[in-house]
Design a protein around this motif. Sequence first.
Motif, PDB file in Angstrom:
ATOM      1  N   VAL A 112      -2.127   0.252   8.947  1.00 47.13           N
ATOM      2  CA  VAL A 112      -1.948   0.969   7.683  1.00 47.13           C
ATOM      3  C   VAL A 112      -1.905   2.470   7.934  1.00 47.13           C
ATOM      4  O   VAL A 112      -1.056   3.183   7.383  1.00 47.13           O
ATOM      5  CB  VAL A 112      -3.073   0.615   6.686  1.00 47.13           C
ATOM      6  N   ASP A 113      -2.805   2.976   8.769  1.00 47.88           N
ATOM      7  CA  ASP A 113      -2.822   4.410   9.084  1.00 47.88           C
ATOM      8  C   ASP A 113      -1.490   4.840   9.693  1.00 47.88           C
ATOM      9  O   ASP A 113      -0.926   5.890   9.337  1.00 47.88           O
ATOM     10  CB  ASP A 113      -3.961   4.732  10.058  1.00 47.88           C
ATOM     11  N   GLU A 114      -0.975   4.048  10.616  1.00 48.34           N
ATOM     12  CA  GLU A 114       0.306   4.374  11.255  1.00 48.34           C
ATOM     13  C   GLU A 114       1.450   4.356  10.243  1.00 48.34           C
ATOM     14  O   GLU A 114       2.328   5.231  10.264  1.00 48.34           O
ATOM     15  CB  GLU A 114       0.587   3.374  12.382  1.00 48.34           C
ATOM     16  N   ALA A 115       1.426   3.370   9.343  1.00 51.64           N
ATOM     17  CA  ALA A 115       2.494   3.259   8.346  1.00 51.64           C
ATOM     18  C   ALA A 115       2.444   4.412   7.355  1.00 51.64           C
ATOM     19  O   ALA A 115       3.484   4.940   6.943  1.00 51.64           O
ATOM     20  CB  ALA A 115       2.377   1.926   7.609  1.00 51.64           C
ATOM     21  N   ILE A 116       1.235   4.808   6.969  1.00 55.70           N
ATOM     22  CA  ILE A 116       1.088   5.911   6.022  1.00 55.70           C
ATOM     23  C   ILE A 116       1.579   7.214   6.643  1.00 55.70           C
ATOM     24  O   ILE A 116       2.253   8.027   5.977  1.00 55.70           O
ATOM     25  CB  ILE A 116      -0.383   6.048   5.578  1.00 55.70           C
ATOM     26  N   ILE A 117       1.272   7.436   7.905  1.00 49.13           N
ATOM     27  CA  ILE A 117       1.755   8.644   8.581  1.00 49.13           C
ATOM     28  C   ILE A 117       3.279   8.628   8.649  1.00 49.13           C
ATOM     29  O   ILE A 117       3.943   9.643   8.357  1.00 49.13           O
ATOM     30  CB  ILE A 117       1.151   8.765   9.993  1.00 49.13           C
ATOM     31  N   LYS A 118       3.840   7.492   9.013  1.00 41.91           N
ATOM     32  CA  LYS A 118       5.298   7.379   9.100  1.00 41.91           C
ATOM     33  C   LYS A 118       5.945   7.637   7.742  1.00 41.91           C
ATOM     34  O   LYS A 118       7.009   8.269   7.650  1.00 41.91           O
ATOM     35  CB  LYS A 118       5.678   5.988   9.605  1.00 41.91           C
ATOM     36  N   GLN A 119       5.303   7.175   6.672  1.00 41.69           N
ATOM     37  CA  GLN A 119       5.855   7.329   5.328  1.00 41.69           C
ATOM     38  C   GLN A 119       5.714   8.756   4.809  1.00 41.69           C
ATOM     39  O   GLN A 119       6.644   9.324   4.239  1.00 41.69           O
ATOM     40  CB  GLN A 119       5.143   6.365   4.377  1.00 41.69           C
ATOM     41  N   ARG A 120       4.525   9.343   4.988  1.00 34.09           N
ATOM     42  CA  ARG A 120       4.225  10.617   4.336  1.00 34.09           C
ATOM     43  C   ARG A 120       4.549  11.842   5.169  1.00 34.09           C
ATOM     44  O   ARG A 120       4.706  12.940   4.625  1.00 34.09           O
ATOM     45  CB  ARG A 120       2.731  10.667   3.949  1.00 34.09           C
TER      46      ARG A 120
ATOM     47  N   ILE B 193       0.834  -1.200   0.000  1.00 34.55           N
ATOM     48  CA  ILE B 193       0.000   0.000   0.000  1.00 34.55           C
ATOM     49  C   ILE B 193       0.870   1.252   0.000  1.00 34.55           C
ATOM     50  O   ILE B 193       0.593   2.219  -0.718  1.00 34.55           O
ATOM     51  CB  ILE B 193      -0.951  -0.008   1.211  1.00 34.55           C
ATOM     52  N   GLN B 194       1.920   1.236   0.799  1.00 36.38           N
ATOM     53  CA  GLN B 194       2.828   2.386   0.848  1.00 36.38           C
ATOM     54  C   GLN B 194       3.448   2.659  -0.518  1.00 36.38           C
ATOM     55  O   GLN B 194       3.495   3.805  -0.971  1.00 36.38           O
ATOM     56  CB  GLN B 194       3.932   2.134   1.874  1.00 36.38           C
ATOM     57  N   GLU B 195       3.913   1.628  -1.171  1.00 33.95           N
ATOM     58  CA  GLU B 195       4.561   1.804  -2.474  1.00 33.95           C
ATOM     59  C   GLU B 195       3.576   2.322  -3.515  1.00 33.95           C
ATOM     60  O   GLU B 195       3.900   3.225  -4.299  1.00 33.95           O
ATOM     61  CB  GLU B 195       5.156   0.470  -2.939  1.00 33.95           C
ATOM     62  N   GLU B 196       2.372   1.764  -3.525  1.00 37.45           N
ATOM     63  CA  GLU B 196       1.388   2.146  -4.530  1.00 37.45           C
ATOM     64  C   GLU B 196       0.900   3.576  -4.348  1.00 37.45           C
ATOM     65  O   GLU B 196       0.637   4.284  -5.319  1.00 37.45           O
ATOM     66  CB  GLU B 196       0.200   1.174  -4.497  1.00 37.45           C
ATOM     67  N   THR B 197       0.765   4.008  -3.092  1.00 38.48           N
ATOM     68  CA  THR B 197       0.247   5.353  -2.840  1.00 38.48           C
ATOM     69  C   THR B 197       1.320   6.424  -2.965  1.00 38.48           C
ATOM     70  O   THR B 197       1.006   7.591  -3.196  1.00 38.48           O
ATOM     71  CB  THR B 197      -0.392   5.444  -1.443  1.00 38.48           C
ATOM     72  N   GLU B 198       2.589   6.027  -2.822  1.00 37.53           N
ATOM     73  CA  GLU B 198       3.657   7.013  -2.878  1.00 37.53           C
ATOM     74  C   GLU B 198       3.998   7.418  -4.317  1.00 37.53           C
ATOM     75  O   GLU B 198       4.346   8.571  -4.582  1.00 37.53           O
ATOM     76  CB  GLU B 198       4.913   6.474  -2.187  1.00 37.53           C
ATOM     77  N   LYS B 199       3.890   6.469  -5.247  1.00 40.88           N
ATOM     78  CA  LYS B 199       4.329   6.709  -6.624  1.00 40.88           C
ATOM     79  C   LYS B 199       3.726   7.969  -7.250  1.00 40.88           C
ATOM     80  O   LYS B 199       4.465   8.793  -7.804  1.00 40.88           O
ATOM     81  CB  LYS B 199       4.014   5.488  -7.495  1.00 40.88           C
ATOM     82  N   PRO B 200       2.404   8.185  -7.214  1.00 39.36           N
ATOM     83  CA  PRO B 200       1.840   9.378  -7.871  1.00 39.36           C
ATOM     84  C   PRO B 200       2.116  10.683  -7.127  1.00 39.36           C
ATOM     85  O   PRO B 200       1.932  11.762  -7.695  1.00 39.36           O
ATOM     86  CB  PRO B 200       0.337   9.085  -7.908  1.00 39.36           C
TER      87      PRO B 200
END
Length: 236
Positions: free
Chosen positions: A127-135, A67-74
């Motif tokens: 997923v929410d925690e990972a997305i925050i950490k990533q973005r 999910i992280q990889e797919e959402t980060e690309k665009p």
Amino acid sequence: MARTVNEQKYAEKRNEILNAAQRLVFAKGYEQMTIQDILAELKISSGAFYHYFDSKPDILAAFIERIQEETEKPLLPILDDPQLSAVEKLQGFFDTLDRLRTENKADVIALGRVWYTDGNAIVRQKVDEAIIKQRAPLLTAIVHQGIQEGVFTAVYPDLAGEVILSLFQGMGNAHARLFFAGELEQDEQEMVEQIIAVYNAYMNAIERVLGLPTDSLRRTNVEVAETWVSLVKETA
């Protein structure tokens, strides 16, 4: 002599298992999904499964990474564009996420009905925690750019990215409650008005965090909200 691993075939089989797990997560929920379900879905042995994944939590980690990889690309082309101002990057960030949801709105609604159930509470939180950490670092960089440009006055710039993402996720959760709680009984016009109010309220809060004037960031409109409400009602 050690057996040579064909990396391409290994990756393909691993993705096949992960795809099956993802389908099961969306169909019945992470809590209810078992490794046996995955074995039955793919008609493989437990030994074949454990060759690629150590456990059910290992599947969850891989699912989150995907999910992280797919959402980060665009998002990266916008965030890395040196020609864009901080406000343009921030608006582009929100617009891209809105566009992706709109382009796949039927899937978003279908998956949302499972994603926001109790059976997916753990995976949703992870997923929410990972997305925050990533973005968060990406948005924090935009905030620092905006401060340098003299347009942002965030009091805690190093934490602003995390705060903005928390607000954005809160907006998504609020919309999900509107969509999926009592969706059959709610009046369509009332739902449209509530969707617009929620979106605008959270965008206003983000502006306050950054010290931006009201309406610096775009709001949603009636046409967009009506499209979502109609689809929710049609597929209920």
